[in-house]
Motif scaffolding. Structure first.
Motif, PDB file in Angstrom:
ATOM      1  N   ASN A  31      22.394  60.959  34.049  1.00 23.32           N
ATOM      2  CA  ASN A  31      23.358  62.031  34.264  1.00 23.32           C
ATOM      3  C   ASN A  31      22.843  63.114  35.212  1.00 23.32           C
ATOM      4  O   ASN A  31      23.636  63.872  35.757  1.00 23.32           O
ATOM      5  CB  ASN A  31      23.752  62.665  32.935  1.00 23.32           C
ATOM      6  N   VAL A  32      21.550  63.173  35.377  1.00 26.76           N
ATOM      7  CA  VAL A  32      20.966  64.149  36.287  1.00 26.76           C
ATOM      8  C   VAL A  32      19.828  63.479  37.059  1.00 26.76           C
ATOM      9  O   VAL A  32      19.019  62.758  36.478  1.00 26.76           O
ATOM     10  CB  VAL A  32      20.386  65.373  35.554  1.00 26.76           C
ATOM     11  N   MET A  33      19.811  63.734  38.355  1.00 26.80           N
ATOM     12  CA  MET A  33      18.660  63.340  39.168  1.00 26.80           C
ATOM     13  C   MET A  33      18.217  64.553  39.963  1.00 26.80           C
ATOM     14  O   MET A  33      19.037  65.385  40.355  1.00 26.80           O
ATOM     15  CB  MET A  33      18.997  62.174  40.094  1.00 26.80           C
ATOM     16  N   GLY A  34      16.923  64.637  40.167  1.00 22.76           N
ATOM     17  CA  GLY A  34      16.412  65.802  40.861  1.00 22.76           C
ATOM     18  C   GLY A  34      15.235  65.481  41.750  1.00 22.76           C
ATOM     19  O   GLY A  34      14.621  64.420  41.632  1.00 22.76           O
ATOM     20  N   TRP A  35      14.983  66.399  42.657  1.00 18.79           N
ATOM     21  CA  TRP A  35      13.792  66.350  43.497  1.00 18.79           C
ATOM     22  C   TRP A  35      12.952  67.587  43.201  1.00 18.79           C
ATOM     23  O   TRP A  35      13.476  68.706  43.157  1.00 18.79           O
ATOM     24  CB  TRP A  35      14.166  66.326  44.972  1.00 18.79           C
ATOM     25  N   THR A  49      18.908  69.410  42.580  1.00 19.40           N
ATOM     26  CA  THR A  49      19.360  68.520  41.506  1.00 19.40           C
ATOM     27  C   THR A  49      20.794  68.076  41.743  1.00 19.40           C
ATOM     28  O   THR A  49      21.594  68.798  42.355  1.00 19.40           O
ATOM     29  CB  THR A  49      19.286  69.182  40.129  1.00 19.40           C
ATOM     30  N   TRP A  50      21.100  66.895  41.272  1.00 21.99           N
ATOM     31  CA  TRP A  50      22.454  66.345  41.265  1.00 21.99           C
ATOM     32  C   TRP A  50      22.801  66.061  39.822  1.00 21.99           C
ATOM     33  O   TRP A  50      22.033  65.397  39.113  1.00 21.99           O
ATOM     34  CB  TRP A  50      22.496  65.048  42.076  1.00 21.99           C
ATOM     35  N   THR A  51      23.956  66.583  39.363  1.00 23.91           N
ATOM     36  CA  THR A  51      24.356  66.427  37.970  1.00 23.91           C
ATOM     37  C   THR A  51      25.741  65.810  37.904  1.00 23.91           C
ATOM     38  O   THR A  51      26.665  66.255  38.589  1.00 23.91           O
ATOM     39  CB  THR A  51      24.382  67.780  37.254  1.00 23.91           C
ATOM     40  N   ARG A  52      25.870  64.808  37.061  1.00 21.06           N
ATOM     41  CA  ARG A  52      27.184  64.192  36.826  1.00 21.06           C
ATOM     42  C   ARG A  52      27.785  64.841  35.587  1.00 21.06           C
ATOM     43  O   ARG A  52      27.146  64.879  34.532  1.00 21.06           O
ATOM     44  CB  ARG A  52      27.049  62.693  36.623  1.00 21.06           C
ATOM     45  N   THR A  53      28.990  65.379  35.722  1.00 19.28           N
ATOM     46  CA  THR A  53      29.698  65.924  34.577  1.00 19.28           C
ATOM     47  C   THR A  53      30.964  65.114  34.353  1.00 19.28           C
ATOM     48  O   THR A  53      31.259  64.193  35.108  1.00 19.28           O
ATOM     49  CB  THR A  53      30.044  67.402  34.767  1.00 19.28           C
ATOM     50  N   ALA A  54      31.734  65.510  33.353  1.00 19.88           N
ATOM     51  CA  ALA A  54      32.964  64.779  33.034  1.00 19.88           C
ATOM     52  C   ALA A  54      33.999  64.883  34.140  1.00 19.88           C
ATOM     53  O   ALA A  54      34.869  64.021  34.283  1.00 19.88           O
ATOM     54  CB  ALA A  54      33.543  65.299  31.720  1.00 19.88           C
ATOM     55  N   THR A  55      33.924  65.940  34.928  1.00 19.02           N
ATOM     56  CA  THR A  55      34.964  66.182  35.921  1.00 19.02           C
ATOM     57  C   THR A  55      34.490  66.089  37.359  1.00 19.02           C
ATOM     58  O   THR A  55      35.284  65.795  38.252  1.00 19.02           O
ATOM     59  CB  THR A  55      35.581  67.570  35.701  1.00 19.02           C
ATOM     60  N   LYS A  60      22.579  71.575  42.925  1.00 16.56           N
ATOM     61  CA  LYS A  60      21.910  72.869  42.898  1.00 16.56           C
ATOM     62  C   LYS A  60      20.673  72.797  43.782  1.00 16.56           C
ATOM     63  O   LYS A  60      20.049  71.743  43.904  1.00 16.56           O
ATOM     64  CB  LYS A  60      21.493  73.240  41.467  1.00 16.56           C
ATOM     65  N   TYR A  61      20.314  73.940  44.379  1.00 12.70           N
ATOM     66  CA  TYR A  61      19.172  73.984  45.291  1.00 12.70           C
ATOM     67  C   TYR A  61      18.301  75.203  45.011  1.00 12.70           C
ATOM     68  O   TYR A  61      18.787  76.254  44.598  1.00 12.70           O
ATOM     69  CB  TYR A  61      19.668  74.062  46.739  1.00 12.70           C
TER      70      TYR A  61
END
Length: 128
Positions: A31-35, A49-55, A60-61
């Motif tokens: 659900n979340v991947m980050g560097w 970071t990249w976050t998958r939510t329901a919508t 974020k940076y």
């Protein structure tokens, strides 16, 4: 989940690099991947970071890379990219990708300890 990072290298200031992090295993739970990155003698710090939510997906940076770096996910290839433009010497560090199954509805990741899986680092060196 296994993560394989690639794409680091030596570039001059102002140039670009694209890092890739390929995930394998049970990727449906991510659900979340980050560097993150760690410069010599310094603590590991968040890059993006990249976050998958329901919508929707939320990115974020860190303030230091806003406007220069872009994180994106290629779902078909199970890969997260970090496009890094206008690189600066202070971007020099070992860069790590990370993933977690935890859910964060706002995209705000409290700290790096939430990540269950880490890839090996890839060195980025920016020098003239």
């Amino acid at each position: 989940v296994q993560l394989q990072a690639s794409g680091g290298g030596l570039v001059q200031p102002g140039e670009s690099l694209r890092l890739s992090c390929k995930a394998s295993g049970d990727i449906t739970i991510i659900n979340v991947m980050g560097w993150y990155r760690q410069a010599l003698g310094k603590a590991r710090e968040l890059v993006a970071t990249w976050t998958r939510t329901a919508t929707t997906d939320i990115t974020k940076y860190a303030d230091s890379v806003k406007g220069r770096f872009t994180i994106s996910r290629d779902t078909a290839k199970n890969t997260v990219h970090l496009q890094m433009n206008n690189l600066k010497p202070e971007d020099t560090a070992v860069h790590y990708c990370a993933a977690t199954r935890r859910r964060f509805s706002t995209g705000l990741i409290p700290n790096q300890n939430v990540f269950d899986n880490w890839g090996q680092g890839t060195q980025v060196t920016v020098s003239s």
